[in-house]
Design an enzyme around this catalytic site. Structure first.
Site, mmCIF file in Angstrom:
data_model
loop_
_atom_site.group_PDB
_atom_site.id
_atom_site.type_symbol
_atom_site.label_atom_id
_atom_site.label_comp_id
_atom_site.label_asym_id
_atom_site.label_seq_id
_atom_site.Cartn_x
_atom_site.Cartn_y
_atom_site.Cartn_z
ATOM 1 N N CYS A 119 41.018 43.841 35.455
ATOM 2 C CA CYS A 119 41.561 44.551 36.601
ATOM 3 C C CYS A 119 42.728 43.711 37.105
ATOM 4 C CB CYS A 119 40.498 44.802 37.661
ATOM 5 S SG CYS A 119 39.521 43.353 38.133
ATOM 6 N N SER A 120 42.772 43.439 38.379
ATOM 7 C CA SER A 120 43.834 42.561 38.873
ATOM 8 C C SER A 120 43.395 41.104 38.816
ATOM 9 C CB SER A 120 44.209 42.943 40.310
ATOM 10 O OG SER A 120 45.228 42.103 40.805
ATOM 11 N N ALA A 121 42.254 40.773 39.450
ATOM 12 C CA ALA A 121 41.740 39.405 39.421
ATOM 13 C C ALA A 121 40.777 39.185 38.273
ATOM 14 C CB ALA A 121 41.058 39.072 40.748
ATOM 15 N N GLY A 122 40.218 40.245 37.708
ATOM 16 C CA GLY A 122 39.262 40.096 36.610
ATOM 17 C C GLY A 122 37.884 39.684 37.079
ATOM 18 N N CYS A 123 37.487 40.116 38.292
ATOM 19 C CA CYS A 123 36.154 39.738 38.771
ATOM 20 C C CYS A 123 35.399 40.909 39.378
ATOM 21 C CB CYS A 123 36.246 38.580 39.764
ATOM 22 S SG CYS A 123 37.368 38.880 41.143
ATOM 23 N N GLN A 170 32.365 41.744 43.211
ATOM 24 C CA GLN A 170 32.896 40.948 44.318
ATOM 25 C C GLN A 170 32.405 41.374 45.691
ATOM 26 O OE1 GLN A 170 37.181 40.902 44.213
ATOM 27 N NE2 GLN A 170 37.292 38.853 45.099
#
Length: 467
Positions: free
Chosen positions: A222-226, A270
């Site tokens: 995704c954007s942060a990968g979390c 998250q």
């Protein structure tokens, strides 16, 4: 699959308060793990690697980070903000990665090439809330773009629905080309959840179909990968637990699955809403699997019924069920030798050639044997008796057909006289009785009128005019 009903019932009993408590446990245990010596992020915190991280607080753990060994230039390093996550089956794994930056696009393609990635799941848009969330690492459709030594061609771009974009990419590096399929999910806001779970489950089904039997890792980012990345991997992990039957009602725990993900990738799943969404999507997944299992069972039962051989009834039963053919069919067996006819009264044309008849065959028709002990079967025409048969004096109603071009002359239809050379009649065995009338109401079948023996006036019944 036998445990699905009980698992589904258990998940449906959990309320939002219980799930919130579980998520708080996940957060507290994750904080304890981060303070321990087992989870380190020293490589990602190095000065030369700081600029390669999109968010300074999301760094991959050293023991699970993806190490790049493919070098394309002297300035290449082995670091990228991505983590390996162990899958259910031995040898299967995921790569949870942040969306590439403009400075890390080449590293992103180095990772894809080195680990022979076949499928990419992208759970974000390039720009969200007015901010750049991911660098575009592909080319426009039917075009090519160069990323360092890698050339990426976008062969085809389709949208199976409004939430998914599918791109078929061809990547070329040093005269070698590979195919990569990218699935971009458009309906997942950052730090939020989709409005329904069906779209995410459809996305995963498509990704699994493209992955097939490849053992290369599935790349999810995704954007942060979390956050969103963690939810997608958790759902696919649960699916694999079910299909490989490595799940039971005693130790199945989504909380433990999320905790295991967080040991390999920081901040996986998250938010509390994302954690609750896993339960919602898991319930939807279980219901789908149960429905599919029922349909397969139904199809299997139908297939077995169709393949089951039908045992014929015993011979005695078949004979007892034999219809009375004497009342159904009228079969005329013509004699094998021409009947003896008086030449003076015969209207039969002489044979075209005089040839010796062959000897009697070794087999016989049922009425050929003279003096046979058994009675003949279907050997003669037996008109079915009608209880309401009219006497001969009564004019039949439908037994004769009038020609469409009939003319009235002196109250009678014109009649053509038959000559001795007409052959419009069927030869019948001498044993067949004469029948001059059909049953009233019939349509003319099996009405036998013996051929006249010589020139004569036609029967009066043929020319009688209906009034």
């Amino acid at each position: 699959m036998e445990l699905l009903p009980s698992l589904l019932s258990t998940l449906k009993t959990l309320d939002s308060g219980t799930l919130e408590k579980e998520y708080n446990v996940v957060r507290s245990q994750t904080s304890v793990l981060k303070r321990g010596p087992s989870l380190r992020t020293e490589v990602g915190a190095l000065k030369e690697n700081i600029k390669k991280n999109r968010y300074k607080d999301i760094l991959p753990y050293d023991q699970s980070r993806v190490v790049l060994s493919l070098l394309t230039s002297d300035s290449d390093s082995d670091y990228i903000n991505a983590s390996f996550i162990q899958g259910v089956a031995a040898g299967s794994s995921y790569i949870a990665s942040q969306g590439p930056l403009s400075s890390t696009v080449i590293d992103f393609w180095r990772m894809i090439w080195q680990y022979d990635v076949k499928v990419i799941v992208m759970a974000c848009r390039e720009i969200e809330m007015g901010k750049k969330k991911c660098e575009c690492y592909w080319s426009p459709v039917q075009q090519s773009a160069a990323f360092g030594p890698f050339t990426v061609s976008n062969e085809e771009e389709t949208r199976p629905n409004e939430e998914i974009v599918v791109r078929n990419l061809t990547v070329t590096y040093q005269q070698d080309s590979r195919s990569v399929t990218q699935y971009q999910y458009l309906s997942w806001p950052d730090h939020d959840v989709p409005y329904e779970a069906a779209g995410v489950l459809d996305l995963l089904e498509r990704a699994r179909d493209s992955q097939g039997t490849h053992t290369s890792p599935l790349l999810v980012h995704c954007s942060a990968g979390c956050g969103r990345t963690g939810v997608i991997i958790a759902l696919d992990y649960i699916h694999d637990l079910l299909v490989t039957e490595q799940i039971n009602t005693t130790d199945f725990s989504i909380m433990n699955i999320v905790l295991e993900l967080r040991r390999q990738r920081p901040s996986a799943v998250q938010t509390k809403e994302q954690y609750q969404f896993i339960f919602t999507a898991a319930i939807c997944m279980f219901e789908r699997l149960l429905k599919a299992a029922d349909e397969r069972q139904l199809y299997s039962n139908l297939s077995q019924q169709q393949k089951k051989p039908v045992k014929p009834p015993p011979v005695s039963k078949r004979l007892s069920q034999q219809p009375d053919m004497n009342d159904t069919y009228a079969v005329v067996n013509k004699p094998k030798h021409p009947p003896t006819v008086d030449p003076a009264h015969s209207a039969v044309a002489p044979p075209r050639s005089t040839r010796t008849l062959p000897p009697s065959p070794s087999h016989y028709y049922d009425n050929d044997r003279a003096g046979a002990s058994a009675a003949a079967v279907y050997s003669s025409v037996r008109p079915r008796t009608k209880p309401n048969t009219l006497p001969l004096s009564v004019t039949p109603i439908y037994d004769t057909a009038q020609p469409s071009n009939h003319r009235l002359e002196e109250g009678l239809l014109p009649v053509k006289r038959l000559s001795s050379t007409d052959h419009d009649y069927e030869d019948l065995s001498p044993s067949v009785p004469d029948m001059t009338l059909c049953s009233p109401g019939g349509i003319g079948f099996n009405c036998r009128i013996q051929k006249p023996r010589g020139p004569r006036d036609p029967p009066a019944e043929w020319s009688r005019l209906e009034r």
